[in-house]
Enzyme design. Structure first.
Site, mmCIF file in Angstrom:
data_model
loop_
_atom_site.group_PDB
_atom_site.id
_atom_site.type_symbol
_atom_site.label_atom_id
_atom_site.label_comp_id
_atom_site.label_asym_id
_atom_site.label_seq_id
_atom_site.Cartn_x
_atom_site.Cartn_y
_atom_site.Cartn_z
ATOM 1 N N SER A 179 0.842 -1.198 0.000
ATOM 2 C CA SER A 179 0.000 0.000 0.000
ATOM 3 C C SER A 179 0.872 1.242 0.000
ATOM 4 C CB SER A 179 -0.929 -0.026 1.219
ATOM 5 O OG SER A 179 -1.920 0.975 1.109
ATOM 6 N N ASN A 180 0.325 2.369 0.359
ATOM 7 C CA ASN A 180 1.077 3.631 0.403
ATOM 8 C C ASN A 180 0.475 4.513 1.498
ATOM 9 O OD1 ASN A 180 -1.037 5.464 -0.814
ATOM 10 N ND2 ASN A 180 -0.862 3.903 -2.413
ATOM 11 N N PRO A 181 1.163 5.594 1.872
ATOM 12 C CA PRO A 181 0.708 6.360 3.053
ATOM 13 C C PRO A 181 -0.422 7.360 2.791
ATOM 14 C CG PRO A 181 3.014 6.853 2.492
ATOM 15 C CD PRO A 181 2.427 6.121 1.337
ATOM 16 N N SER A 182 -1.129 7.254 1.680
ATOM 17 C CA SER A 182 -2.200 8.236 1.424
ATOM 18 C C SER A 182 -3.200 8.257 2.586
ATOM 19 C CB SER A 182 -2.914 7.866 0.118
ATOM 20 O OG SER A 182 -4.090 8.618 0.003
ATOM 21 N N ALA A 235 -4.725 7.205 -4.345
ATOM 22 C CA ALA A 235 -3.371 6.754 -4.651
ATOM 23 C C ALA A 235 -3.467 5.248 -4.877
ATOM 24 C CB ALA A 235 -2.429 7.076 -3.501
#
Ligand code: CTP
Length: 395
Positions: free
Chosen positions: A205-208, A272
């Site tokens: 995943s990503n930090p959005s 994102a």
């Protein structure tokens, strides 16, 4: 504008006289109201001197002079600004109690009511306080803040709950008097990250944080739009009036967006979306094996490119995060993905990184035309994006 500034009982009531002065300097006419609790923090005299008129409080309200002061005041006012707004003031208004001057003013016909909360983080985040906030938002009340920062209590760690500064309140006011120019329009927003699972307990995943998308949804609702919010995992509370669908993976997000795309007028794709997913998702948790492991990844679908051929009347807006050759790459993305424009931002720049309250974007058209906007709150950016999308829709 004719404004009533009403103070409830919190330490930040000390800032109310400054707020009154700043509003008057900005050309507004101001009258002042205060609950009895506010006088624990600020004197009636300080408020009266700042406003240059009598304070509307419990004593003046019940003076036997034959006037219904709350009604007279409400008829005069274009807006009521409750600053600071305590949890108690919010609760009283959400229940239409009318046993103090603020809750009485709230149900006396003032066209616009604006809350400027200031309280301890735990209080602000309490589900019952949030429920009251949502109740008030549902009937069109506006909120300015709170923001993260140092709180009043000694030794208290910084957190969400700090009141906006008087100057910030004055600057934000015009955006709250937006017309209902999106009434009858359907705005579809994607927000947050996606999660691409490797096994039942691990994912890419990503930090959005989802803040940009949630601000987009709030802005569109405030302007009268019907809003569908398709959100990946986020700690934020979605606006009550939005039709919110929670998803996890890029494939889920694509399906959810497909379901609403045909009926939408404007799509704003802030999500994102992860670009890769596991080729084989294990059904059981995988133990670690050896010192190295190779993951086989395949591309997730490009959601915007998949929606592009289904497009009829929709205005399509994307976001592009770049660290290098921003405008050139963003223009290329906008053109490949069939967007009307793309909002370029640089996550590595100070103050505009993942999870912040502010952003700085450059609006880039597929032909490479670009317009760099100043750094501002995500909510203010959301309104500018909607202005631009609506202008294209109407052209
Ligand atoms: N996007 C999408 N589907 C994907 C990935 C991204 O619809 N699988 C959307 C994003 O929501 C955003 C826009 O495309 O509005 C641009 O996202 P970005 O990640 O910058 O684009 P990519 O095409 O993934 O480009 P890059 O190769 O730079 O990662």
């Amino acid at each position: 504008m004719n404004l009533i500034v009403a103070a409830s009982g919190g330490v930040a009531a000390l800032k109310t006289p400054t707020l009154i002065r700043r509003l008057e300097e900005a050309g507004h006419k101001v009258r002042v109201a205060a609950t009895e609790a506010a006088f624990h923090f600020i004197t009636p005299l300080s408020l009266a001197v700042a406003a240059g008129s009598e304070v509307f409080d419990q004593a003046s309200w019940f003076k036997a002079d034959g006037q219904a002061k709350h009604i007279d005041l409400a008829r005069w006012a274009d807006a009521l600004i409750v600053s600071p707004a305590t949890a108690d003031a919010l609760a009283s208004a959400a229940q239409a109690r009318a046993d103090d001057v603020i809750s009485a003013l709230c149900i006396s016909g003032i066209p616009k009511i604006i809350w400027v909360p200031a309280m301890n983080t735990a209080m602000w985040q309490h589900p019952l306080v949030q429920k009251n906030v949502e109740t008030l938002k549902t009937i069109g009340h506006a909120f300015l803040g709170p923001v993260s920062g140092n709180l009043a209590a000694k030794g208290e760690a910084a957190g969400i709950g700090r009141m906006l500064e008087p100057e910030e309140i004055v600057a934000a006011l015009p955006s709250l008097f937006k017309s209902q120019d999106l009434s009858g329009k359907h705005v579809l927003v994607s927000a947050g990250p996606t999660r691409e699972y490797l096994d039942p307990v691990r994912f890419i995943s990503n930090p959005s944080s989802g803040k940009m998308g949630y601000a987009m949804a709030e802005a569109a609702l405030a302007r009268g739009a019907k809003v569908t919010l398709i959100t990946g995992p986020s700690a934020l509370t979605p606006p009550v009036s939005a039709n919110t669908q929670k998803v996890e993976t890029a494939l889920d997000m694509l399906e959810a967006l497909k379901g609403s795309f045909a009926s939408c007028d404007i799509l704003v794709m802030t999500a994102a979306v992860a670009d890769w997913r596991a080729k084989h998702v294990a059904t059981e948790k995988q133990p670690k094996m050896g010192e190295e492991q190779t993951l086989e990844l395949i591309r997730t679908p490009d959601i915007l490119s998949t929606l592009k051929p289904l497009r009829s009347k929709q205005i399509m807006v994307g976001f592009a995060m770049e660290t290098d050759k921003g405008v050139e790459r963003a223009a290329d993305k906008a053109s490949r993905k069939g967007l009307d424009f793309i909002c370029l931002n640089y996550p590595t720049q100070e103050g505009t990184s993942f999870g912040g309250d502010d952003n700085q974007i450059t609006v880039v058209k597929p032909n490479g035309d670009s317009e760099k906007l100043a750094r501002m709150s995500k909510r203010a950016i959301a309104d500018i994006i909607l202005d631009k999308a609506l202008a294209l829709k109407q052209s």
